[in-house]
Design a protein around this motif. Structure first.
Motif, mmCIF file in Angstrom:
data_model
loop_
_atom_site.group_PDB
_atom_site.id
_atom_site.type_symbol
_atom_site.label_atom_id
_atom_site.label_comp_id
_atom_site.label_asym_id
_atom_site.label_seq_id
_atom_site.Cartn_x
_atom_site.Cartn_y
_atom_site.Cartn_z
ATOM 1 N N TRP A 72 0.820 -1.211 0.000
ATOM 2 C CA TRP A 72 0.000 0.000 0.000
ATOM 3 C C TRP A 72 0.853 1.259 0.000
ATOM 4 O O TRP A 72 0.430 2.302 -0.515
ATOM 5 N N VAL A 73 2.051 1.179 0.546
ATOM 6 C CA VAL A 73 2.978 2.309 0.448
ATOM 7 C C VAL A 73 3.363 2.522 -1.013
ATOM 8 O O VAL A 73 3.380 3.649 -1.522
ATOM 9 N N LYS A 74 3.650 1.424 -1.696
ATOM 10 C CA LYS A 74 4.024 1.511 -3.112
ATOM 11 C C LYS A 74 2.847 1.961 -3.970
ATOM 12 O O LYS A 74 3.004 2.779 -4.887
ATOM 13 N N GLU A 75 1.670 1.456 -3.667
ATOM 14 C CA GLU A 75 0.475 1.815 -4.440
ATOM 15 C C GLU A 75 0.184 3.311 -4.331
ATOM 16 O O GLU A 75 -0.176 3.958 -5.320
ATOM 17 N N ALA A 76 0.355 3.866 -3.129
ATOM 18 C CA ALA A 76 0.082 5.288 -2.915
ATOM 19 C C ALA A 76 1.238 6.171 -3.371
ATOM 20 O O ALA A 76 1.068 7.381 -3.529
ATOM 21 N N GLY A 77 2.414 5.581 -3.581
ATOM 22 C CA GLY A 77 3.581 6.371 -3.961
ATOM 23 C C GLY A 77 4.011 7.331 -2.865
ATOM 24 O O GLY A 77 4.534 8.416 -3.142
ATOM 25 N N SER A 78 3.824 6.932 -1.607
ATOM 26 C CA SER A 78 4.086 7.824 -0.477
ATOM 27 C C SER A 78 5.578 7.942 -0.177
ATOM 28 O O SER A 78 6.319 6.958 -0.220
ATOM 29 N N ASP A 79 5.982 9.158 0.160
ATOM 30 C CA ASP A 79 7.361 9.425 0.576
ATOM 31 C C ASP A 79 7.412 9.352 2.098
ATOM 32 O O ASP A 79 7.165 10.339 2.795
ATOM 33 N N LYS A 81 9.336 7.267 5.713
ATOM 34 C CA LYS A 81 10.497 6.568 6.255
ATOM 35 C C LYS A 81 10.054 5.192 6.729
ATOM 36 O O LYS A 81 9.169 5.072 7.579
ATOM 37 N N VAL A 82 10.648 4.139 6.169
ATOM 38 C CA VAL A 82 10.375 2.774 6.625
ATOM 39 C C VAL A 82 11.325 2.480 7.783
ATOM 40 O O VAL A 82 12.536 2.400 7.601
ATOM 41 N N THR A 188 7.016 6.057 9.272
ATOM 42 C CA THR A 188 6.839 7.363 9.891
ATOM 43 C C THR A 188 7.104 8.426 8.834
ATOM 44 O O THR A 188 7.623 8.130 7.745
ATOM 45 N N ASN A 189 6.739 9.663 9.143
ATOM 46 C CA ASN A 189 7.040 10.748 8.208
ATOM 47 C C ASN A 189 8.367 11.391 8.595
ATOM 48 O O ASN A 189 8.867 11.225 9.713
ATOM 49 N N HIS A 190 8.945 12.108 7.675
ATOM 50 C CA HIS A 190 10.295 12.643 7.879
ATOM 51 C C HIS A 190 10.333 13.689 8.989
ATOM 52 O O HIS A 190 11.346 13.805 9.692
ATOM 53 N N GLN A 191 9.249 14.434 9.158
ATOM 54 C CA GLN A 191 9.218 15.453 10.205
ATOM 55 C C GLN A 191 9.209 14.819 11.590
ATOM 56 O O GLN A 191 9.939 15.248 12.491
ATOM 57 N N SER A 192 8.385 13.802 11.781
ATOM 58 C CA SER A 192 8.339 13.121 13.077
ATOM 59 C C SER A 192 9.670 12.438 13.378
ATOM 60 O O SER A 192 10.109 12.380 14.531
ATOM 61 N N TRP A 193 10.322 11.924 12.335
ATOM 62 C CA TRP A 193 11.606 11.241 12.508
ATOM 63 C C TRP A 193 12.691 12.220 12.955
ATOM 64 O O TRP A 193 13.661 11.808 13.622
ATOM 65 N N LYS A 194 12.539 13.498 12.618
ATOM 66 C CA LYS A 194 13.530 14.500 13.022
ATOM 67 C C LYS A 194 13.337 14.949 14.472
ATOM 68 O O LYS A 194 14.244 15.542 15.058
#
Length: 290
Positions: A72-79, A81-82, A188-194
């Protein structure tokens, strides 16, 4: 107080995810009328989200982290962080597969036979990319459900998710290719990861989740061993790490503790008894942190 907004996959993965989280040390309770489960951690808030939508909400920062399939990550093309791949599914500890299938009596034998044919699937974008790489032009339509029942009356072929293949066989469908394998991912998203606090919290979840999954295929063994049998007993133990050996009081021998694959414990235990081990205890594990 700081909190982590966490997405729990609603649907087929829901119960196995809650079970995995329990093994990891978290008790999650779901009210059938609410999309907001409770968890015994005041630093985490949970929302039930369809796996198909999870990566989009994570990417936008609406939730900090969540569990969903790589498909589903690939299907949505989401950017996104795995953080970690977690190999568990609805029924067993395995990856799932999206397969291209046709009716058993279909004249379609390979992907090349799908030119100008019709295909039903929920995984439209990934299927389109797959066919383009093969140089195949076909009509791909979105399937809202019951995809296995649509061939051959409504479409020539389907692309469907399978864990064991039993549903496809029951509907007299034949697999002609695998489009992709998928596993559950903590994303997670890149902002939360920071954010240092959120990153630490997410890393803790990843460590505990992974440990809970590893533990599902392991058991612990404890036993007493007379001094003159220790070497023979240790030779029977294919331990994940070297066994823990401690001396019993009054020179009564040794206490040995180790961890083995659950699937081989039944063969090892009789061999251990014959090698001289006594009082063997087999026990389940909640987490194995490597």
């Amino acid at each position: 107080m700081k909190t982590l907004n966490f997405g729990l996959p609603k649907g087929s993965l829901q119960e196995s995810t809650i079970d995995m989280m329990k093994k990891a040390g978290y008790t999650v309770r779901v009210n059938s009328r609410s999309y907001y489960p409770t968890i015994d951690d005041d630093e985490i808030t949970i929302r039930l989200i369809r796996p198909q939508d999870m990566s989009r909400f994570v990417e936008k920062g609406i939730i900090d982290a969540g569990l969903t399939g790589a498909d589903w990550v690939k299907e949505a093309g989401s950017d996104v962080k795995v953080v970690v791949n977690l190999v568990y599914a609805k029924q067993q500890l395995t990856k799932v597969k999206w397969v291209l299938a046709v009716p058993e009596d279909s004249e379609i034998r390979s992907v090349q036979d799908l030119n100008n044919k019709s295909i039903a699937t929920e995984l439209v974008n990934v299927t389109r990319q797959y066919l383009a790489e093969k140089g195949i032009v076909a009509d791909i339509e979105f399937s809202h459900g019951a995809t296995e029942a649509k061939a051959p009356a409504l479409v020539d072929a389907i692309v469907e998710l399978t864990e064991t293949g039993s549903s496809l066989r029951a509907n007299k469908l034949r697999i002609i290719d695998t489009i992709m394998e998928s596993a559950t991912q903590l994303i997670t998203n890149h902002q939360s990861w920071k954010d240092d606090w959120k990153r630490t919290k997410i890393e803790n979840l990843a460590m505990l989740f992974e440990g809970a999954i590893i533990a599902r295929e392991k058991v612990g063994l404890k036993m007493n061993v007379p001094g003159d049998s220790l070497e023979k007993v240790l030779k029977q133990l294919p331990a994940l790490r070297k066994p823990t050996v401690s001396t019993l009081s009054e020179g009564a021998g040794y206490a040995v503790e180790t961890m083995v694959d659950q699937s081989i414990a039944r063969n090892i235990i009789p061999a251990l008894i014959r090698a001289g081990a006594e009082g063997i205890i087999e026990y389940p594990l909640n987490k194995v942190i490597l």
